[in-house]
Design a protein around this motif. Structure first.
Motif, PDB file in Angstrom:
ATOM      1  N   GLY A 180      -4.238 -14.830 -69.865  1.00  0.00           N
ATOM      2  CA  GLY A 180      -5.577 -14.775 -69.114  1.00  0.00           C
ATOM      3  C   GLY A 180      -5.862 -15.525 -67.954  1.00  0.00           C
ATOM      4  N   GLN A 181      -5.382 -16.777 -67.905  1.00  0.00           N
ATOM      5  CA  GLN A 181      -5.597 -17.812 -66.975  1.00  0.00           C
ATOM      6  C   GLN A 181      -4.777 -17.085 -65.673  1.00  0.00           C
ATOM      7  OE1 GLN A 181      -4.445 -21.281 -69.058  1.00  0.00           O
ATOM      8  NE2 GLN A 181      -6.215 -22.120 -69.002  1.00  0.00           N
ATOM      9  N   GLN A 182      -3.495 -16.841 -65.825  1.00  0.00           N
ATOM     10  CA  GLN A 182      -2.856 -16.130 -64.876  1.00  0.00           C
ATOM     11  C   GLN A 182      -3.365 -14.975 -64.213  1.00  0.00           C
ATOM     12  OE1 GLN A 182       1.162 -16.162 -67.075  1.00  0.00           O
ATOM     13  NE2 GLN A 182       1.104 -18.053 -67.842  1.00  0.00           N
ATOM     14  N   ARG A 183      -4.031 -14.045 -65.053  1.00  0.00           N
ATOM     15  CA  ARG A 183      -4.351 -12.721 -64.673  1.00  0.00           C
ATOM     16  C   ARG A 183      -5.641 -13.131 -63.632  1.00  0.00           C
ATOM     17  NH1 ARG A 183      -4.279 -11.120 -70.072  1.00  0.00           N
ATOM     18  NH2 ARG A 183      -2.420  -9.736 -70.605  1.00  0.00           N
ATOM     19  N   GLU A 184      -6.517 -14.179 -64.422  1.00  0.00           N
ATOM     20  CA  GLU A 184      -7.707 -14.464 -63.476  1.00  0.00           C
ATOM     21  C   GLU A 184      -7.237 -15.024 -62.290  1.00  0.00           C
ATOM     22  OE1 GLU A 184     -11.686 -17.297 -64.113  1.00  0.00           O
ATOM     23  OE2 GLU A 184     -10.018 -17.243 -65.712  1.00  0.00           O
ATOM     24  N   PHE A 185      -6.259 -15.875 -61.802  1.00  0.00           N
ATOM     25  CA  PHE A 185      -6.057 -16.583 -60.789  1.00  0.00           C
ATOM     26  C   PHE A 185      -5.399 -15.583 -59.866  1.00  0.00           C
ATOM     27  CE2 PHE A 185      -2.929 -18.393 -57.735  1.00  0.00           C
ATOM     28  CZ  PHE A 185      -3.768 -19.519 -57.233  1.00  0.00           C
ATOM     29  N   TYR A 186      -4.277 -14.794 -60.028  1.00  0.00           N
ATOM     30  CA  TYR A 186      -4.058 -13.885 -59.216  1.00  0.00           C
ATOM     31  C   TYR A 186      -4.950 -12.575 -58.936  1.00  0.00           C
ATOM     32  CZ  TYR A 186       0.691 -16.144 -59.237  1.00  0.00           C
ATOM     33  OH  TYR A 186       1.747 -17.133 -58.923  1.00  0.00           O
ATOM     34  N   SER A 187      -5.671 -12.520 -59.853  1.00  0.00           N
ATOM     35  CA  SER A 187      -6.724 -11.329 -59.609  1.00  0.00           C
ATOM     36  C   SER A 187      -7.617 -11.666 -58.614  1.00  0.00           C
ATOM     37  CB  SER A 187      -7.239 -10.769 -60.751  1.00  0.00           C
ATOM     38  OG  SER A 187      -6.538 -10.111 -61.813  1.00  0.00           O
ATOM     39  N   ASP A 188      -8.139 -12.962 -58.847  1.00  0.00           N
ATOM     40  CA  ASP A 188      -9.120 -13.506 -57.795  1.00  0.00           C
ATOM     41  C   ASP A 188      -8.366 -13.759 -56.211  1.00  0.00           C
ATOM     42  OD1 ASP A 188     -11.351 -14.818 -56.607  1.00  0.00           O
ATOM     43  OD2 ASP A 188     -10.982 -16.705 -57.697  1.00  0.00           O
ATOM     44  N   LEU A 189      -7.125 -14.203 -56.280  1.00  0.00           N
ATOM     45  CA  LEU A 189      -6.611 -14.465 -55.040  1.00  0.00           C
ATOM     46  C   LEU A 189      -6.294 -13.087 -54.517  1.00  0.00           C
ATOM     47  CD1 LEU A 189      -5.131 -16.092 -52.997  1.00  0.00           C
ATOM     48  CD2 LEU A 189      -2.752 -15.983 -54.535  1.00  0.00           C
ATOM     49  N   SER A 190      -5.849 -11.881 -54.960  1.00  0.00           N
ATOM     50  CA  SER A 190      -5.688 -10.626 -54.759  1.00  0.00           C
ATOM     51  C   SER A 190      -6.737 -10.329 -53.965  1.00  0.00           C
ATOM     52  CB  SER A 190      -5.050  -9.717 -55.599  1.00  0.00           C
ATOM     53  OG  SER A 190      -4.995  -8.489 -55.201  1.00  0.00           O
ATOM     54  N   ALA A 191      -7.976 -10.336 -54.721  1.00  0.00           N
ATOM     55  CA  ALA A 191      -9.352  -9.759 -53.872  1.00  0.00           C
ATOM     56  C   ALA A 191      -9.545 -10.498 -52.719  1.00  0.00           C
ATOM     57  CB  ALA A 191     -10.360  -9.788 -55.113  1.00  0.00           C
ATOM     58  N   ARG A 192      -9.347 -11.841 -52.912  1.00  0.00           N
ATOM     59  CA  ARG A 192      -9.597 -12.674 -51.634  1.00  0.00           C
ATOM     60  C   ARG A 192      -8.995 -12.248 -50.286  1.00  0.00           C
ATOM     61  NH1 ARG A 192     -12.433 -17.862 -52.240  1.00  0.00           N
ATOM     62  NH2 ARG A 192     -13.195 -18.109 -54.529  1.00  0.00           N
ATOM     63  N   VAL A 193      -7.602 -12.339 -50.670  1.00  0.00           N
ATOM     64  CA  VAL A 193      -6.675 -11.853 -49.517  1.00  0.00           C
ATOM     65  C   VAL A 193      -6.964 -10.635 -48.889  1.00  0.00           C
ATOM     66  CG1 VAL A 193      -4.353 -11.468 -48.782  1.00  0.00           C
ATOM     67  CG2 VAL A 193      -4.837 -13.521 -50.510  1.00  0.00           C
ATOM     68  N   LYS A 194      -7.342  -9.666 -49.672  1.00  0.00           N
ATOM     69  CA  LYS A 194      -7.435  -8.373 -49.129  1.00  0.00           C
ATOM     70  C   LYS A 194      -8.890  -8.100 -48.331  1.00  0.00           C
ATOM     71  CE  LYS A 194      -5.311  -5.761 -52.695  1.00  0.00           C
ATOM     72  NZ  LYS A 194      -5.430  -4.578 -53.937  1.00  0.00           N
ATOM     73  N   GLN A 195      -9.468  -9.232 -48.374  1.00  0.00           N
ATOM     74  CA  GLN A 195     -10.848  -9.125 -47.624  1.00  0.00           C
ATOM     75  C   GLN A 195     -10.783 -10.039 -46.190  1.00  0.00           C
ATOM     76  OE1 GLN A 195     -13.974  -7.269 -48.373  1.00  0.00           O
ATOM     77  NE2 GLN A 195     -12.525  -6.624 -50.063  1.00  0.00           N
ATOM     78  N   LEU A 196      -9.709 -10.650 -46.080  1.00  0.00           N
ATOM     79  CA  LEU A 196      -9.480 -11.507 -45.090  1.00  0.00           C
ATOM     80  C   LEU A 196      -9.542 -10.533 -43.700  1.00  0.00           C
ATOM     81  CD1 LEU A 196      -6.791 -14.034 -46.356  1.00  0.00           C
ATOM     82  CD2 LEU A 196      -9.119 -14.478 -45.838  1.00  0.00           C
ATOM     83  N   PRO A 197      -9.786 -11.310 -42.754  1.00  0.00           N
ATOM     84  CA  PRO A 197      -9.869 -10.426 -41.317  1.00  0.00           C
ATOM     85  C   PRO A 197      -8.198 -10.430 -40.778  1.00  0.00           C
ATOM     86  CG  PRO A 197     -11.503 -12.179 -41.316  1.00  0.00           C
ATOM     87  CD  PRO A 197     -10.815 -12.484 -42.561  1.00  0.00           C
ATOM     88  N   GLY A 198      -8.057  -9.108 -40.365  1.00  0.00           N
ATOM     89  CA  GLY A 198      -6.633  -8.749 -40.013  1.00  0.00           C
ATOM     90  C   GLY A 198      -5.747  -8.537 -41.005  1.00  0.00           C
ATOM     91  N   VAL A 199      -6.128  -8.320 -42.346  1.00  0.00           N
ATOM     92  CA  VAL A 199      -5.143  -7.801 -43.290  1.00  0.00           C
ATOM     93  C   VAL A 199      -5.479  -6.429 -43.341  1.00  0.00           C
ATOM     94  CG1 VAL A 199      -4.669  -8.023 -45.824  1.00  0.00           C
ATOM     95  CG2 VAL A 199      -5.338 -10.158 -44.384  1.00  0.00           C
TER      96      VAL A 199
END
Length: 801
Positions: free
Chosen positions: A471-490
Motif C-alpha cells: 500500500g505504501q509503495q502504491r501510494e508513493f508511485y501513484s502520487d508521483l505519477s500524477a504529479r509528473v504528468k501535471q508538470l509543464p513541458g511533459v
C-alpha cells in the motif's frame, strides 16, 4: 663502440631517412603497446584473488529451452552447498542498493548481499575489523555491514573508529563490522560496489524453487578439475530434479571459470584488435625494411670493397645490424610516448561495459613487451641488408653502379615483394574496417521498437524500511505519477520497472501457465520477462498497440487482474490462437487476463532478439524500484530538476538513483560496436598511410635510378603523359599483386570477426570491391607524385648526368 659512432654519424647525415624510420616505428610500436596494455589489463591478468583459477561461477541451465546461465533459487543453492564434495565453499549473492544518509545529502550506494562463505571462496579478509561469520547467514543479521576501502576513505574520512559504529542505510542503523583492502572488489571488476551485507535466506523464499534470483560462486577443491566438478554438480542437479520435478525437471548446472565469466564477452574483440595492430606493426617493419634496403644500396660498394680487402663477415653484419638496432631503440623509446598518449585516449573511450578498465596502464609487463617489439622490429627490418653484406660481389656491384643502381635486380625484386606485402596487409585491415562500418550502420539503423527522442528517465528506489507494505509503495508511485504528468513541458509520462537498454531496475524471468495449453514437461513451461508498468508508459515510449487495448488506472489493485504481452510471446505460445482474453497463471501475480498485445522491443540492445515479455499493472504487484519515463520537448536537465522537486515534495529523504535520456541508453548499447569500428578504422588508416609512403619511396627511388632511360625515351619523342603512364602502370602492377594476395587473406581472416558483425557477411562483395578500388586509388596517387616529377625531367640534363 666504433660501430655505434659510425652508425650515428651515418644516420645524422641522412636526417630525413632517420626521422621517417623512427616515426614509422614509433607509430607501429606505440599502437601495439597501447592495445597490449588493454589486452594485459583486461584479459591476460589473473583475478586479484588467491589461486583464482579454482574459482568458478555456477549457473542453473536448461538446454531444452536454450538456457545456459540462469540464476539459482535459494533452495537449490543450499542443496548444492550441502551435497557437493568437489567444492571447498559455495556462496550466493545478489545486487542490492541502499540510501545512505547522515553523511551529507542522501545518496544511493551500490551494495551486494553475500553469503558469509563468499570470503572463504575468495580467501579474502578485512583490513580493518572482520568479515561475516557463518552464523550471520541466519535471518536477523541483515543490519551488519562491511565497507569497501574506497567508501571508507571517501565517505567516512578513513576513520578507524567506524568499526562497530552505526550508519544509516534506508533509514535503518547498520553496524559496520569491517573494511576491505584497497584492491578488493566483488563482483570482480565492479568498482561501484561500496557495501556488502549478509545474505539471509528467508524460509518462505526457500519454498519457491522456480524463483531463481541468486548468483552463485564457488572454489573448487585443490586437485579437482572443472570437468570433475561439473560432473558432480549435474549429478546433484538430477537428484534435485527427481525430488522436485515440478520446478527442476530438465535443469542442470553450468560451471564457468570466474575469469572467463568476467572477460568472455570482450575476449574475441580484444584478440581481433590485437591482431589488427600486429598487422600495422608488420606493415611498418616492411616499410622500414624497404627504406633501409634502398638506403643500403649507397653503402653496398663500401661493404664490397671492405670485404675484398679482408673484412670479416661478422664485422660487416655487426655494422649493418648496429644501425638497424639504433633505429629500433629510437622507434621504441618514441613509441612509448605514443603508447602513453594512446592508453589515455583508450581509457577515455573504452565502453563502460568493458571490465577492469582501471587496470590498464604502462606497467613492467607492458614495458617489457615494448622492448621485445623494438628488438624484434630491428631484427626484422635489418636482417636483409645485414645478410646482403655477407657475400658481396664486387664486379657485379661495380657493374650495377655503372648502370645507375647499386641495388641490383634482386634488390628491386625484394623491394617489390615488400610493397606487395604492405599492400596485402593494409587491404586486410581495410576490409575488416569496412565490414565494421557496414555492420555498425545497419545496427544503428535498427528499429528499437520505441521512441528515443525526447525521452527522459529518472530511476527511483524506495527505502525498504520506510516503504514496507504494498500500500505504501502504491501510494508513493501513484502520487508521483500524477504529479509528473501535471508538470509543464511533459507530453506524456508513465512508470516501468525495467527500461529498455538500462542495467537498472527490477527485472526477472518468470514461468507461467496458459489455460488449455499443457506443457509436456515442467521444464517446457512458458517463460517471460516480467515488467511492472503504470498507465502512460506505452504512449510515452510510443510502443505500438498491435491488438486489444492498453491498461488504464482501473486495472490492478482492487480492479481487474490483467496483463499485456508482446508480439513475441503471443507468436510463440499462442500459435493459431487469439491471445486476447486468454488467462495466464503466474507466481506472485496470480491469474491474469490478457487484454492487449504490444509491439516487440529490443530490450537488451539493438543486436539482441526480442524476448517474450509480460506487462502487469504496477498496482497488482508493486515494486520498490521504478523508472519514471517522460516524453518532453524541453531540455532533459530542466525536466529532471522538476521531477526531483516532486520527489522531494513527497519524501525529502529520497534520492534519485540515476537519470538518463533514451538516446544516451541507445548510444551506450552500441558503444562497444562503435569502439570496435573506430579503432579498426584508425588502424586501417595508419596502415594505408604507411603503405602509401612505402609505394612512394620505391617509385621515387626507381625514378632516380632510371633518369637516363627516361631521358632517352623523352629525347626519342616520348611526352610527359607517356612517362607518367609508364611509371604509374608499373607501380600498379606490383600493387595489383598485393591486392589479389590481400583479398585472399581477407577471405581467410575476416571470418574471425564474424561474431562481431551484425547483418553483414564476412565475405561482403560491396566491401571487398570498395576497399580494393580505394587501395588502387591511393597507390596510384602515391606513385603519381614521383612519376610527374619524372615527366618534368630535362632530357639533355638527364643524358649528360
Amino acid at each position: 663502440m666504433s660501430d655505434i659512432k659510425y652508425a650515428l654519424r651515418s644516420l645524422a647525415s641522412h636526417p630525413a631517412f632517420t626521422i621517417v624510420v623512427i616515426v614509422t616505428l614509433a607509430l607501429a610500436i606505440g599502437l601495439n603497446t597501447a592495445i597490449f596494455s588493454v589486452l594485459d589489463g583486461v584479459l591476460l591478468r589473473a583475478l586479484p584473488y588467491d589461486e583464482p583459477e579454482q574459482i568458478v561461477m555456477l549457473w542453473e541451465s536448461n538446454r531444452e529451452q536454450g538456457l545456459e546461465e540462469v540464476q539459482v533459487s535459494g533452495a537449490t543453492y543450499l542443496d548444492w552447498r550441502e551435497r557437493s564434495s568437489t567444492f571447498d565453499a559455495i556462496a550466493a549473492y545478489r545486487y542490492h542498493g541502499y540510501t545512505l544518509t547522515e553523511v551529507g545529502d542522501p545518496v544511493r550506494v551500490a551494495s551486494v548481499d553475500v553469503s558469509p562463505a563468499l570470503f572463504s571462496v575468495l580467501r579474502a579478509g578485512a583490513v580493518l575489523g572482520r568479515t561475516f561469520s557463518a552464523s550471520e547467514e541466519a535471518p536477523g543479521n541483515e543490519n551488519l555491514t562491511i565497507l569497501s576501502h574506497g567508501s571508507w576513505t571517501r565517505r567516512f574520512g578513513s576513520n578507524p573508529g567506524i568499526i562497530n559504529s552505526s550508519i544509516l542505510l534506508d533509514g535503518e542503523p547498520h553496524t559496520v563490522i569491517g573494511v576491505m583492502p584497497r584492491e578488493f572488489q566483488f563482483p570482480a571488476g565492479d568498482s561501484d560496489v561500496e557495501i556488502w551485507s549478509p545474505l539471509t535466506l528467508d524460509p518462505e523464499a526457500l519454498l519457491s524453487r522456480p524463483h531463481r534470483m541468486y548468483n552463485a560462486i564457488g572454489r573448487m577443491t585443490a586437485g579437482i578439475t572443472l570437468q570433475q566438478a561439473a560432473s558432480e554438480m549435474n549429478t546433484i542437479a538430477a537428484q534435485i530434479a527427481q525430488e522436485n520435478p515440478e520446478s527442476n525437471e530438465g535443469w542442470g548446472v553450468t560451471l564457468i571459470p570466474a575469469h572467463e565469466q568476467l572477460v568472455g564477452a570482450i575476449e574475441t574483440t580484444l584478440w581481433v584488435l590485437f591482431g589488427a595492430v600486429t598487422l600495422v606493426l608488420l606493415i611498418g617493419c616492411a616499410n622500414v625494411a624497404n627504406l633501409v634496403l634502398v638506403r643500403s644500396a649507397e653503402s653496398t660498394r663500401d661493404f664490397a670493397v671492405r670485404a675484398t680487402l679482408g673484412a670479416s663477415a661478422f664485422s660487416l653484419v655487426r655494422r649493418s645490424m648496429t644501425e638497424s638496432m639504433i633505429l629500433a631503440v629510437g622507434g621504441g623509446l618514441t613509441g612509448l610516448l605514443v603508447a602513453w598518449g594512446g592508453v589515455g585516449v583508450l581509457r577515455s573511450i573504452i565502453p563502460d561495459t568493458v571490465p577492469r578498465i582501471n587496470e590498464i596502464g604502462l606497467d613492467s609487463t607492458v614495458l617489457g613487451f615494448t622492448a621485445f617489439l623494438a628488438i624484434t622490429s630491428g631484427l626484422l627490418f635489418g636482417l636483409f641488408p645485414a645478410l646482403r653484406s655477407l657475400q658481396p660481389n664486387l664486379v657485379r656491384i661495380l657493374n650495377d653502379t655503372s648502370r645507375g643502381t647499386s641495388l641490383g635486380r634482386r634488390g628491386l625484386r625484394l623491394s617489390h615483394l615488400l610493397v606487395v606485402s604492405e599492400v596485402a596487409l593494409a587491404l586486410i585491415l581495410l576490409t575488416g574496417a569496412g565490414l565494421m562500418i557496414r555492420s555498425f550502420v545497419r545496427l544503428a539503423n535498427q528499429d528499437p521498437g520505441f521512441r528515443s527522442d525526447g525521452i527522459v528517465s529518472v530511476v527511483v528506489s524506495l527505502s525498504e524500511s520506510r516503504y514496507q507494505t504494498s500500500g505504501q509503495q502504491r501510494e508513493f508511485y501513484s502520487d508521483l505519477s500524477a504529479r509528473v504528468k501535471q508538470l509543464p513541458g511533459v507530453n506524456e509520462a508513465g512508470l516501468v520497472s525495467a527500461l529498455p537498454m538500462s542495467a537498472l531496475g527490477t527485472e526477472f524471468e518468470i514461468p507461467f501457465t496458459v489455460e488449455g495449453l499443457e506443457a509436456s514437461s515442467p521444464s517446457e513451461r512458458p517463460r517471460a520477462d516480467y515488467r511492472g508498468v503504470m498507465p502512460g508508459y506505452f504512449r510515452a515510449m510510443a510502443i505500438p498497440l498491435v491488438q486489444g487495448r492498453l491498461m488504464d488506472e482501473f486495472d490492478g489493485g482492487d480492479g481487474r487482474a490483467v496483463a499485456l504481452v508482446n508480439e513475441t510471446l503471443a507468436r510463440r505460445y499462442f500459435r493459431g490462437v487469439d491471445p486476447l482474453d486468454q488467462v495466464v497463471q503466474m507466481p506472485m501475480a496470480g491469474e491474469l487476463q490478457i487484454v492487449g498485445v504490444v509491439g516487440d522491443v529490443h530490450h537488451r540492445g539493438l543486436q539482441s532478439e526480442a524476448r517474450p515479455e509480460v506487462f502487469v499493472p504496477f498496482a497488482q504487484l508493486p515494486l520498490r524500484e521504478m523508472h519514471v519515463v517522460v516524453h518532453t520537448d524541453q531540455e532533459p536537465t530542466s525536466i529532471v530538476r522538476a521531477v526531483r522537486a516532486e520527489i522531494l515534495a513527497i519524501d525529502p529523504e529520497l534520492p534519485i538513483t540515476a537519470t538518463f535520456t533514451m538516446n544516451e541508453l541507445l548510444s551506450a548499447s552500441i558503444a562497444q560496436q562503435r569502439f570496435n569500428m573506430a579503432l579498426l578504422i584508425g588502424l586501417a588508416f595508419c596502415a594505408v598511410v604507411i603503405a602509401a609512403v612505402g609505394i612512394y619511396g620505391v617509385v621515387s627511388y626507381s625514378v632516380t635510378l632510371r633518369q637516363q632511360e627516361i631521358g632517352v625515351r623523352m629525347a626519342l619523342g616520348a611526352v610527359g603523359a607517356d612517362t607518367v603512364q609508364m611509371i604509374v602502370g608499373q607501380a600498379l602492377r606490383v600493387v595489383g599483386v598485393g591486392v589479389i594476395v590481400g583479398l585472399g587473406g581477407s577471405v581467410a581472416l575476416t571470418r574471425l570477426i564474424a561474431s562481431l558483425l551484425f547483418d553483414v557477411s564476412p565475405i561482403d562483395p560491396v566491401t571487398y570491391i570498395s576497399v580494393s578500388l580505394g587501395v588502387v586509388i591511393v597507390a596510384a596517387a602515391a606513385a603519381a607524385i614521383p612519376a610527374m616529377r619524372a615527366a618534368r625531367l630535362d632530357p639533355v640534363a638527364a643524358l649528360r648526368q
